[in-house]
Scaffold this active site. Structure first.
Site, PDB file in Angstrom:
ATOM      1  N   ASP A 131       0.830  -1.200   0.000  1.00 36.04           N
ATOM      2  CA  ASP A 131       0.000   0.000   0.000  1.00 36.04           C
ATOM      3  C   ASP A 131       0.868   1.255   0.000  1.00 36.04           C
ATOM      4  OD1 ASP A 131      -2.008   1.867   0.284  1.00 36.04           O
ATOM      5  OD2 ASP A 131      -2.335   1.463   2.414  1.00 36.04           O
ATOM      6  N   CYS A 161      -8.960   9.039  -9.619  1.00 41.31           N
ATOM      7  CA  CYS A 161     -10.141   9.834  -9.283  1.00 41.31           C
ATOM      8  C   CYS A 161      -9.874  11.297  -9.612  1.00 41.31           C
ATOM      9  CB  CYS A 161     -10.489   9.687  -7.807  1.00 41.31           C
ATOM     10  SG  CYS A 161     -11.988  10.571  -7.344  1.00 41.31           S
ATOM     11  N   HIS A 259     -32.944 -15.254  14.100  1.00 44.74           N
ATOM     12  CA  HIS A 259     -34.384 -15.462  14.198  1.00 44.74           C
ATOM     13  C   HIS A 259     -34.821 -15.327  15.656  1.00 44.74           C
ATOM     14  CE1 HIS A 259     -33.198 -19.261  16.015  1.00 44.74           C
ATOM     15  NE2 HIS A 259     -32.310 -19.355  15.022  1.00 44.74           N
ATOM     16  N   GLU A 328     -28.749 -22.451   8.429  1.00 47.38           N
ATOM     17  CA  GLU A 328     -27.822 -22.733   9.520  1.00 47.38           C
ATOM     18  C   GLU A 328     -26.844 -23.834   9.135  1.00 47.38           C
ATOM     19  OE1 GLU A 328     -26.046 -21.829  11.687  1.00 47.38           O
ATOM     20  OE2 GLU A 328     -26.996 -21.936  13.667  1.00 47.38           O
TER      21      GLU A 328
END
Length: 471
Positions: A131, A161, A259, A328
């Site tokens: 980076d 950009c 749930h 699940e």
């Protein structure tokens, strides 16, 4: 034995066989030569772009994703190396004619590359994300030569950009809180950082379609409005491209919950497809009131194919989408058994699961590792969406939460995801803000911590020591 059939040495990381080094290979080891590049060679992902273009954001998200799917990945942020070497004063450090600073920056890059080599060749890493701005052809050539010498693949990610609004927002969100600008005046920070960008613009050489046609890369324009992809070499690079083309920076929140309490939850039985208990139904209506109070625009609701999540969603009174991938974890032969029954009938399996809960696979069932692979399409779609409520199950919620919170495979199976509690996840600069909202409806505890004794020969009492109470 002929010289050609000499000793073979297995490389631990690449799992391939290569001829043992001998005097006859001196020419192969001369300066400038390279290690052969194999199909499963480690990969260096090289960021490219001016400051405030989201490189660290992309690096962090990509690393989190690759680690989550089981590819050991680490970010090497050159800014951190620079801050360790010298304290930051102002933009003049980045002036193209500041020869002393240029030398420091090069030494920092070499130090980072040394750590990359250690990670990929000695620490079982598979992807290293470098980076940094890497805005010049000279710097990229240095990295390419390094990768060639060590047999690493290279994939470039260039973020371009030109939208002033996006750049300003990135500076506001990230750079104002940078270690370079601690306790500095906001306006002075903005002024200094814009001048720092100008320093890089002088020598910026973007990846070129013709000059760099032999390289593997993706160019991202204006935060994903357009992409250019070139020479994708392998599975890791193709998954990287697919992932990067799905993420976005639009503000949103993801709501994760289980749930309502089910009939099998009350009885301490795992899996199955039972309906909601009385308290589970109360929670479903409490969830509906909570979601309504949030005033969420364009909310999407996802459930599994299982009865208990569908019944929970029905109370919301809004359209919902069912995902089989959200079902699940499959407990195989242990479905609908209590932990006490598993210990009684399958004590060895019970111990093996405690020893490595992430990788352990129930007989005729699944492991958490299997579940992560099953949930990858869900993660991809969550990255594409804006506001989503996911009503799922304990193991599924743990896997999703581990992705967003960057948790390791050891931590994942023990993340606490209690019933009747909503987790609101809001993506921020380099991570995720988490809010836990308990909806004041009692429920049984289904969380089982790892017991101290995980040996197969342990006593039943030790195995069941952390089993939560149930009826």
């Amino acid at each position: 034995m002929s010289p050609e059939m000499g000793e073979l040495t297995q490389t631990r990381l690449q799992k391939i066989w290569i001829p043992h080094s001998s005097g006859s290979s001196r020419l192969q080891r001369r300066r400038g030569s390279s290690i052969p590049q194999f199909t499963n060679s480690p990969t260096m992902v090289i960021m490219v772009g001016l400051p405030a273009r989201g490189k660290t954001y992309i690096s962090t998200k990509l690393t989190r994703y690759l680690n989550w799917i089981g590819t050991p990945t680490k970010v090497f942020n050159l800014g951190q190396y620079r801050r360790e070497a010298v304290s930051y004063k102002n933009y003049e450090f980045f002036l193209p004619d500041n020869m002393e600073a240029l030398q420091i920056r090069k030494q920092c890059a070499l130090a980072a590359l040394k750590d990359v080599h250690n990670y990929l060749s000695h620490e079982e890493g598979h992807v290293a994300v470098f980076d940094a701005t890497n805005t010049t052809r000279e710097r990229r050539s240095l990295i390419l030569q390094f990768a060639k010498e060590h047999g690493y693949k290279v994939f470039f990610i260039e973020s371009i950009c030109n939208d002033p609004g996006i750049i300003a927002e990135n500076i506001r969100q990230v750079k104002l809180g940078s270690p370079d600008y601690i306790d500095c005046d906001r306006e002075k920070v903005l002024e200094d950082f814009l001048k720092r960008i100008e320093c890089y613009e002088v020598n910026y050489q973007p990846l070129d379609e013709e000059l760099d046609s032999h390289l593997s890369y993706i160019k991202i324009f204006d935060v994903g409005t357009r992409y250019m992809v070139n020479r994708v070499q392998d599975h890791i690079q193709s998954r990287t491209v697919y992932y990067l083309m799905n993420i976005h920076v639009t503000p949103r929140s993801i709501y994760l919950c289980r749930h309502g309490e089910s009939e099998l939850n009350i009885r301490g039985r795992i899996g199955g497809d039972s309906g909601l208990s009385v308290r589970g139904k109360q929670y479903a209506y409490a969830l509906a009131n909570f979601i309504q109070s949030q005033g969420i625009s364009s909310l999407k609701v996802w459930t599994s194919h299982m009865k208990r999540t569908i019944q929970t969603a029905e109370a919301l009174g809004v359209p919902y989408e069912q995902w089989k991938a959200l079902n699940e974890i499959d407990a195989g032969v242990c479905e609908e058994m209590t932990y006490e029954e598993i210990q009684e009938h399958y004590p060895e399996e019970f111990a093996l699961r405690d020893q490595d809960k992430y990788r352990y696979r129930y007989p005729k069932g699944e492991s958490y590792e299997d579940l992560v692979q099953r949930l990858e399409p869900v993660i991809m779609e969550l990255e594409r969406q804006e506001n989503v409520l996911v009503i799922c199950h304990q193991a599924v919620m743990r896997c999703l939460l581990a992705y967003f919170l960057d948790k390791s495979s050891d931590e994942l199976p023990y993340l606490k995801c209690p019933l009747h509690t909503v987790l609101k996840l809001t993506p921020v600069a380099y991570g995720c803000k988490v809010e836990s909202i308990y909806l004041n409806v009692e429920a049984v505890n289904t969380h089982r911590e790892k017991p101290e004794n995980v040996d197969i020969t342990r006593e039943p009492e030790e195995a069941l020591d952390t089993v939560p109470a149930h009826y």
